[in-house]
Design an enzyme around this catalytic site. Structure first.
Site, mmCIF file in Angstrom:
data_model
loop_
_atom_site.group_PDB
_atom_site.id
_atom_site.type_symbol
_atom_site.label_atom_id
_atom_site.label_comp_id
_atom_site.label_asym_id
_atom_site.label_seq_id
_atom_site.Cartn_x
_atom_site.Cartn_y
_atom_site.Cartn_z
ATOM 1 N N GLU A 154 0.488 -0.844 -0.024
ATOM 2 C CA GLU A 154 0.009 0.247 0.247
ATOM 3 C C GLU A 154 0.810 1.246 -0.252
ATOM 4 O OE1 GLU A 154 -2.847 -0.557 3.409
ATOM 5 O OE2 GLU A 154 -4.188 -1.757 2.011
ATOM 6 N N GLU A 310 -6.984 -7.642 -0.340
ATOM 7 C CA GLU A 310 -7.500 -8.146 0.661
ATOM 8 C C GLU A 310 -8.642 -7.574 1.351
ATOM 9 O OE1 GLU A 310 -4.532 -5.634 3.451
ATOM 10 O OE2 GLU A 310 -2.725 -5.907 2.563
HETATM 11 C C1 GAL Z 1 -4.928 -3.653 5.219
HETATM 12 C C2 GAL Z 1 -2.708 -3.421 5.084
HETATM 13 C C3 GAL Z 1 -3.099 -4.629 5.634
HETATM 14 C C4 GAL Z 1 -4.181 -4.994 7.413
HETATM 15 C C5 GAL Z 1 -5.604 -4.357 6.834
HETATM 16 C C6 GAL Z 1 -5.676 -3.981 8.294
HETATM 17 O O1 GAL Z 1 -4.406 -1.737 5.197
HETATM 18 O O2 GAL Z 1 -2.290 -3.101 4.046
HETATM 19 O O3 GAL Z 1 -1.814 -5.024 6.312
HETATM 20 O O4 GAL Z 1 -3.137 -3.919 8.312
HETATM 21 O O5 GAL Z 1 -5.257 -2.995 6.244
HETATM 22 O O6 GAL Z 1 -7.435 -3.644 7.517
#
Ligand code: GAL
Length: 668
Positions: A154, A310
């Site tokens: 990110e 994710e």
């Molecule tokens: C994302 C990040 C992950 C984790 C996740 C939690 O932004 O890439 O590593 O922290 O958020 O929601």
């Protein structure tokens, strides 16, 4: 631009998530792979935060645990998306290179003990990330488990902008390259204003906190520079990996949930687009924001494959109130991403972590273990995605585009605008939501790109518009397109300077109207719009005094400072039509307006039951209608074909259960 590297090893829709086994014992690893198989997991992202445990001292690598892990995953049929952990440099790195800390706009040095905290312009950091990427790819390029490379995590969050001395220095170099001469820079930045004229490059700084508002053109250039530096870090790692490896390389975006990176430029640099998306709990229709993220991810790839890198199985842990997903919601979210083109459905993270800042974040395997609603739904979804193998690689087509221009958003978000009430996010969401509720799939697009494939282009928030982009939009309409432009658009050029000729001047010909004066309203004031037939549309917060240059009036203000004057106009230009809407219409009123606009554009609405989301993916031999029922009641979809999840023939109609999903194949 890289040569496209396909998605070679995985057939079907990949399923899995971030996996952080360095937090667990070997015994747990062995349990994990068994449960992964049970849940249908076939892809995990590994190593994203492992720098300190792999490069244990500068230049000294210990790959032993990663070797063991990759072998174990491979033996169990789980593929690996291998990460470079450069969002989280080790303590030894900062001890040796204290200058690599980011300094924020207020001059605070960002400390250790978190993540995402190295200066994008630090020479030591650049050297270290390339060293790591090179070592990792040398070691694992040929490992049979590795199907994808995941660079960093990110970019741009939690910090993007850096005001450290090395960043200021790099900014000066970037400006010299862009403007060549100080005269060029002084003119672009309008430095005659408030006596900011520069006589030497060394006098130029980053737009740090100052007694009053800092030059907006300087801030805009700093945003562009920041994006450029972050991307240079990505490219350096990507190229280091590419020397050794043939698998596709990506980095995870946050489509509509981060604003520091211009994803159109980033989309050109990745082999496949990947996106992270988290529901925003205060939004009761957060699945519409999710659809925006998915459509934007697909769009910035320009036809490249895209994957959901994710999302969460249930609650996150970083919002003021972290709302658990209700039964079925995780599957609905996943199927929306899938329907809008995602070829992988992945989560943060596989196993809930016991320690650290994210212990209250949901996971595929929650703290409660396998005897839990979440794990049962995870395993169910894994099975369902396994039934959708044939859909992989199919595409989504749209007749409508909404303009999405990060540079314009950066400019619009600066200080001292006519009112604090204007928000590009709000307007894009309003128009997108109207189209979503009308069952119309949209792409996002840039104002300067070829738009000829679209019947309708909507510009909800195009504050900044270059003369060349205005010409492109004008040509699009002349050639038969339908364009809708919302208020506070085409206000400034690429330097945040008002267009010669005033607000909306570059679109005057195509819209047949321009703006004499902005008329923002007091908080809570409304601004109704009366249509010719007597219908009254609800609007608020903003009016404009318009000057007609040939457009017809579709509606006039019924109250407010512009009472009796034009509010919404329609103009024919060449073979097309262009609409201008000078106020904020509420969601119901947008329906009336958009029905008229759809008629001009020849866009048809399907008449779906309210709350039933349907998207179509097109394959070579079949098309697939993905239906997501957001209602608490069953919904009936007219369809013929075969429903893949339940393996049933569909003749005439299919009932999508309350809160459920369906995927119906129609053979061509
Ligand atoms: C994302 C990040 C992950 C984790 C996740 C939690 O932004 O890439 O590593 O922290 O958020 O929601």
């Amino acid at each position: 631009m890289t040569t496209p590297h396909a998605w070679p090893e995985l057939r079907g829709i990949a399923y899995g998530g971030d996996y952080n086994p360095e937090q667990w014992s070997r015994e747990t690893w062995r349990e994990d792979v068994v449960l992964m198989r049970e849940a249908g997991v076939n892809l995990v992202s590994v190593g994203i935060f492992s720098w300190a445990l792999v490069e244990v001292a500068e230049g000294e690598f210990d790959f032993s645990w990663l070797d063991e892990l990759l072998d174990l995953l491979h033996e169990n049929g789980v593929h690996v998306d291998l990460g470079t952990p450069t969002a989280s440099p080790p303590a030894w790195f900062f001890a040796k290179h204290p200058d690599a800390h980011v300094i924020d706009r207020d001059g605070r040095t960002m400390g250790f003990g978190s993540r995402g905290m190295a200066s994008h312009s630090s020479a030591a950091y650049r050297e270290a990330i390339v060293r790591y990427a090179d070592a990792l790819a040398t070691r694992y390029a040929k490992h049979p488990a590795v199907v994808l490379w995941h660079v960093h995590n990110e970019y741009g969050v939690p910090v993007g902008e850096d005001y450290s001395p090395q960043s200021v220095n790099a900014f000066r170099g970037w400006l010299q390259e862009k403007y060549a001469t100080l005269d060029g820079l002084n003119s672009a930045w309008g430095t005659a204003f408030w006596g900011q004229h520069y006589t030497a490059w060394e006098h130029i700084g980053a737009p740090a906190a100052a007694p009053s508002v800092v030059n907006p053109a300087q801030r805009l250039d700093f945003a562009r520079f920041t994006d450029h530096q972050l991307r240079a870090c990505y490219i350096a790692e990507r190229d280091a990996i590419r020397v050794h490896a043939d698998q596709p390389i990506t980095t995870n975006f946050m489509a509509n949930q981060s604003w520091t990176t211009d994803l159109w430029a980033w989309g050109r640099e990745v082999d496949i687009v990947s996106d992270d998306h988290y529901l925003w709990a205060p939004d009761e229709d957060a699945h519409i924001g999710l659809s925006i993220a998915a459509d934007l991810s697909r769009s910035v790839g320009g036809g490249k494959p895209w994957i959901l890198m994710e999302h969460s199985t249930s609650a996150v842990n970083w919002q003021p109130r972290n709302i658990a997903k209700r039964p079925g919601e995780m599957a609905r979210n996943s199927l929306t991403h899938f329907g809008r083109g995602a070829d992988a459905i992945l989560f943060f993270q596989w196993r809930a972590g016991r320690s650290g800042a994210e212990k209250f974040h949901s996971a595929m395997l929650p703290h409660a273990g396998t005897n839990s609603r979440v794990f049962r739904e995870v395993a169910q979804l894994g099975g369902d995605l396994g039934r959708l193998e044939e859909v992989q690689g199919s595409t989504v087509e749209a007749d409508v585009a909404i303009l999405w221009d990060f540079e314009s958003f950066w400019a619009q978000d600066l200080e001292w605008r006519p009112t604090d009430d204007i928000s590009h996010q709000e307007r894009i969401r309003a128009y997108y939501e109207r189209l979503w509720r009308d069952g119309i799939t949209v792409d996002f697009a840039l104002p300067g790109q070829d738009l000829s494939q679209y019947k309708l282009v909507v510009a909800p928030a195009q504050y900044m518009l270059t003369a060349a982009d205005a010409e492109n939009l004008t040509r699009y309409v002349a050639d038969g397109g339908t364009l809708l432009v919302s208020y506070f658009s085409a206000v400034v050029d690429e330097n945040d300077a008002v267009h010669p000729g005033g607000f909306l001047a570059p679109l005057r010909d195509v819209l047949g109207v321009d703006v004499e004066e902005h008329l923002p309203l007091r908080a809570g004031a409304t601004a109704g719009v009366a249509l010719g037939g007597g219908e009254l549309l609800g609007a608020d917060h903003w009016q404009e005094a318009l000057r007609l240059h040939g457009a017809d009036v579709f509606g006039r203000y019924s109250q407010g400072p512009a009472a009796g004057e034009p509010a919404i106009t329609r103009n024919t230009h060449g073979d097309g039509t262009a609409w201008y809407v000078s106020t904020r219409l509420d969601a119901d009123s947008l329906k009336t307006l958009m029905n008229a606009v759809y008629a001009d554009a020849g866009v048809s609405t399907e008449g779906l039951p309210e709350g039933l989301e349907v998207i179509t993916r097109h394959g070579a031999d079949a098309s697939y209608r993905i239906a997501v029922n957001h209602n608490e009641q069953d919904a009936v979809l007219a369809a013929d074909g075969h429903e893949l999840l339940s393996d049933t023939e569909v003749q005439g109609s299919f009932t999508v259960p309350a809160g459920g999903v369906a995927v119906i194949r129609t053979t061509k």
